[in-house]
Design an enzyme around this catalytic site. Structure first.
Site, PDB file in Angstrom:
ATOM      1  N   HIS A 145       0.844  -1.205   0.000  1.00 24.63           N
ATOM      2  CA  HIS A 145       0.000   0.000   0.000  1.00 24.63           C
ATOM      3  C   HIS A 145       0.878   1.253   0.000  1.00 24.63           C
ATOM      4  O   HIS A 145       0.606   2.209  -0.740  1.00 24.63           O
ATOM      5  CB  HIS A 145      -0.876   0.057   1.262  1.00 24.63           C
ATOM      6  CG  HIS A 145      -1.960  -0.974   1.341  1.00 24.63           C
ATOM      7  ND1 HIS A 145      -2.131  -1.789   2.436  1.00 24.63           N
ATOM      8  CD2 HIS A 145      -2.954  -1.311   0.470  1.00 24.63           C
ATOM      9  CE1 HIS A 145      -3.185  -2.575   2.251  1.00 24.63           C
ATOM     10  NE2 HIS A 145      -3.698  -2.313   1.062  1.00 24.63           N
ATOM     11  N   SER A 175      -3.155  -7.624   2.990  1.00 30.61           N
ATOM     12  CA  SER A 175      -3.412  -7.483   4.429  1.00 30.61           C
ATOM     13  C   SER A 175      -3.830  -8.824   5.025  1.00 30.61           C
ATOM     14  O   SER A 175      -3.450  -9.148   6.159  1.00 30.61           O
ATOM     15  CB  SER A 175      -4.524  -6.455   4.670  1.00 30.61           C
ATOM     16  OG  SER A 175      -4.149  -5.204   4.179  1.00 30.61           O
ATOM     17  N   ARG A 205      -2.678  -5.896  -8.459  1.00 32.96           N
ATOM     18  CA  ARG A 205      -1.659  -6.926  -8.270  1.00 32.96           C
ATOM     19  C   ARG A 205      -1.635  -7.936  -9.408  1.00 32.96           C
ATOM     20  O   ARG A 205      -0.646  -8.108 -10.077  1.00 32.96           O
ATOM     21  CB  ARG A 205      -1.875  -7.655  -6.942  1.00 32.96           C
ATOM     22  CG  ARG A 205      -1.375  -6.875  -5.757  1.00 32.96           C
ATOM     23  CD  ARG A 205      -1.822  -7.491  -4.475  1.00 32.96           C
ATOM     24  NE  ARG A 205      -3.265  -7.598  -4.443  1.00 32.96           N
ATOM     25  CZ  ARG A 205      -3.981  -7.822  -3.361  1.00 32.96           C
ATOM     26  NH1 ARG A 205      -3.387  -8.021  -2.216  1.00 32.96           N
ATOM     27  NH2 ARG A 205      -5.282  -7.874  -3.416  1.00 32.96           N
TER      28      ARG A 205
END
Ligand code: PNS
Length: 166
Positions: A17, A128, A90
């Site tokens: 991030h 995450s 991604r």
């Protein structure tokens, strides 16, 4: 002044991030990192913890602010007079849902352009949820989260697992 919004759950913010936020900060005059509500997720960290973690992780970027919002992203963009939503992309797995959100946001707010920045190769696999899983199992997550928040994230996530008795 060109303002971009970087929205997400940030549960917790990762080095991936931060890389996207740094690159957005180089492209836009002002960037707001927005801790947003994703109805499909049940965050481990509270909104105030996530805001605090993001603030500590982007303190080196003078044109970056941090905020939170429980409503529609498309409306928040109008309130801030922002022209773009910046997202990291991604792999193919991200594409379908990101494409859907970009089109929905553009329909709700025709001024909302979504800009996708491809992640760096080394962050392709990082998420995450991976951080939460690794830390919960006792792994060292120093490679994945910003140093400023490492010990707090690690402590909380290890505690989570222990509290569950797992
Ligand atoms: O990090 P995430 O959970 O993948 O980010 C998704 C997020 C929070 C950006 C998305 O759920 C969102 O924009 N939430 C705000 C509410 C909203 O506007 N929903 C409609 C999106 S088209």
């Amino acid at each position: 002044m060109r303002t971009a919004i970087c929205p997400g759950s940030f549960d917790p913010i990762t080095k991936g991030h931060v890389d996207i936020i740094e690159r957005a900060a180089a492209l836009f005059d002002r960037v707001i990192v927005l801790i947003s509500h994703n109805p499909d997720k049940k965050p481990v960290f509270s909104v105030s913890q996530r805001v605090d973690f993001v603030k500590r992780s982007v303190a080196h970027l003078p044109n970056v602010q941090v905020d939170h919002h429980a409503g529609l992203l498309a409306e928040y963009l109008s309130h801030q007079n922002a022209c773009a939503i910046v997202k990291g992309l991604r792999a193919m797995s991200d594409f379908e849902s990101e494409f859907q959100m970009a089109l929905a946001n553009k329909t709700l707010n025709p001024a909302a352009e979504t800009v996708f920045l491809t992640t760096r190769a080394e962050n392709m696999y990082l998420s995450s949820s991976l951080v939460r899983q690794l830390a919960g199992l006792g792994a060292n997550i120093a490679a994945f989260v910003p140093p400023a928040i490492l010990s707090d994230v690690q402590k909380t996530l290890q505690g989570e697992t222990n509290n569950d008795g797992k």
